[in-house]
Scaffold this active site. Structure first.
Site: not given
Ligand code: EPU
Length: 425
Positions: A22-23, A115, A120, A123, A309, A331, A401
């Site tokens: 999915k991701n 969320c 999340r 920035d 995850d 995380i 999902r």
């Molecule tokens: N973060 C920030 N600022 C940003 C972006 C992220 O502070 O602009 C923080 C987040 O709040 C978190 C950390 O950085 O504390 C890591 O978040 P990340 O951006 O890596 O998460 P994401 O890319 O939004 C993806 C997966 C998530 C998975 C996370 C971490 C997808 C679609 N989603 O989310 O998957 O938990 O990486 O590995 O790829 C799931 O599948 O259940 C799921 C939530």
């Protein structure tokens, strides 16, 4: 609305075919908007998040056809304004930003809201696109991003307070492939899904080096072309079934897996006393629950560390493993909603400050429980498979999902589960 009714206590035995990731699929689908040529993406899982993405792309003007796991995209004529109605259902819609700005020099993307698994913020996504020369404004809840003269490569450090960002790295990589000059992403996410996106972009003609390390270098090109690509197996779906088998399995084999992506989960399950055997190629794995399971300790970390995850699912396993286990999520420190529901089933868990301390109990008992997010619902399903009696899991849409045909897959290995209409919602 539907609920999942699970009659616990049945031994799991047999085989499950793991779906495409999915991701990985979500950003790869978004990246197909970078070209006006036809793109074919195979092994896209039939889960509602992938279906939301397909819908949004259609609403942006792309022709998107789906048959089984194959998605054919023709994004010859697209526009770049997504509406809140379209994207509010899925936070990952933020990954449309990179490809839309790169291709159309402007896009409007509603800011994702709150969320349940944490604050999340986005920035880092904003900082990344600004570094490539785009302007970003927020108006009426929308991000308005403009780069009328195109994007220009830059050195961007994407480290946040909780480590690297997966979709932030994806977004920057998708923006940089069509930017003028070279982009260097420092502190990049190294998850297999980021590597899969990079491989897809490379197949479209992008120049990317270093995906899978903390430093990715992208040389912008004029144009990308169409391609035919197969998405990697879903390591989290595989991990979830591995845990199900460690709780209740007497020989469960998973096909379409990648051993390398499952190393941390495999090591932990072996350490906790379960038997995990891959075939020689590492594409299938057989799990047998250990007779004397041991407690464990995990701290989530960016890849190759233990995945956030897979934290909730492991908590369900520890809930019925004798001894004290500790689960820390660095995380998403607020990602512990599943614990209160597990406690309703008899688990002994104390959550404090991003850490769950779990004292394994002899048995769980079935109860009506509420799914709160995707992985929390997976944890409840696992606990329900082990529990005595019947568990009703409400808000099943959370699990749909990210888990393709979960009910059929569980039935196929001997679980007693059924989807029923949910009159309570
Ligand atoms: N973060 C920030 N600022 C940003 C972006 C992220 O502070 O602009 C923080 C987040 O709040 C978190 C950390 O950085 O504390 C890591 O978040 P990340 O951006 O890596 O998460 P994401 O890319 O939004 C993806 C997966 C998530 C998975 C996370 C971490 C997808 C679609 N989603 O989310 O998957 O938990 O990486 O590995 O790829 C799931 O599948 O259940 C799921 C939530």
């Amino acid at each position: 609305m539907e609920k999942l009714v699970v009659h616990g206590g049945y031994t799991l035995r047999g085989a499950v075919k793991i779906a495409g990731s999915k991701n990985a699929s979500l950003p790869i689908l978004a990246a197909s908007l970078l070209t006006d040529e036809k793109v074919v993406i195979r092994h896209v899982p039939d889960v509602s998040d992938a279906n939301f993405m397909v819908q949004i792309m259609g609403q942006l003007g792309a022709s998107v056809e789906r048959s089984s796991g194959t998605v054919r995209v023709n994004a010859q004529n697209i526009h770049a304004e997504a509406t809140y109605e379209q994207v509010r259902k899925m936070r990952a819609s933020i990954c449309l930003m990179g490809p839309l700005v790169a291709r159309m020099q402007r896009c409007v993307i509603p800011l994702p809201g709150g969320c349940v698994i944490g604050d999340r913020p986005v920035d880092l996504h904003i900082r990344a696109i600004q570094a490539l020369g785009a302007s970003v404004q927020v108006e009426r809840g929308n991000l308005i991003i403009e780069a009328p003269n195109g994007l220009t490569g830059a050195v961007v450090d994407l480290r946040g307070d909780h480590g690297p960002t997966v979709l932030g790295t994806d977004n920057l990589m998708m923006a940089a492939v069509l930017a003028k000059g070279t982009t260097v992403i420092e502190s990049a996410a190294a998850e297999p899904e980021v590597v899969d996106l990079a491989n897809f972009l490379i197949k479209m003609g992008a120049k990317i080096e270093g995906a899978g390390t903390r430093r990715i270098v992208i040389e912008g090109v004029e144009k990308l072309h169409g391609c035919d690509y197969t998405v990697i197996p879903d390591r989290i779906e595989a991990g979830t079934f591995m845990v199900a088998a460690a709780m209740m399995g007497d020989g469960v084999t998973l096909f379409n897996v990648c051993r390398e992506h499952l190393e941390t989960i495999t090591e932990l399950l072996i350490k906790c006393g379960h038997s995990i055997e891959f075939n020689e190629k590492g594409t299938s794995v057989t799990i047998i629950a250990g007779k004397n399971p041991k407690p464990g300790e995990i701290k989530t970390a960016p890849y190759p560390g233990y995945p956030t995850d897979m934290q909730a699912q492991m908590t369900a396993l520890f809930a019925v493993t004798p001894g004290i286990s500790v689960v820390k999520d660095s995380i998403f420190p607020q990602r512990f909603m599943h614990c209160s529901e597990l406690k309703r089933m008899g688990a002994d868990i104390k959550v404090d400050n991003g850490t769950a301390v779990i004292s394994g109990v002899d048995k769980l008992s079935g109860a009506p429980v509420m799914a709160s997010d995707l992985r929390a619902s997976a944890a409840l399903v696992l606990a329900a498979l082990k529990a005595e009696g019947t568990t009703e899991i409400h808000r099943l849409y959370h699990i749909d999902r990210g888990y393709e045909n979960i009910c059929d897959k569980l039935l196929g290995i001997g679980a007693a589960v059924e989807r029923l209409p949910d009159v309570e919602e």
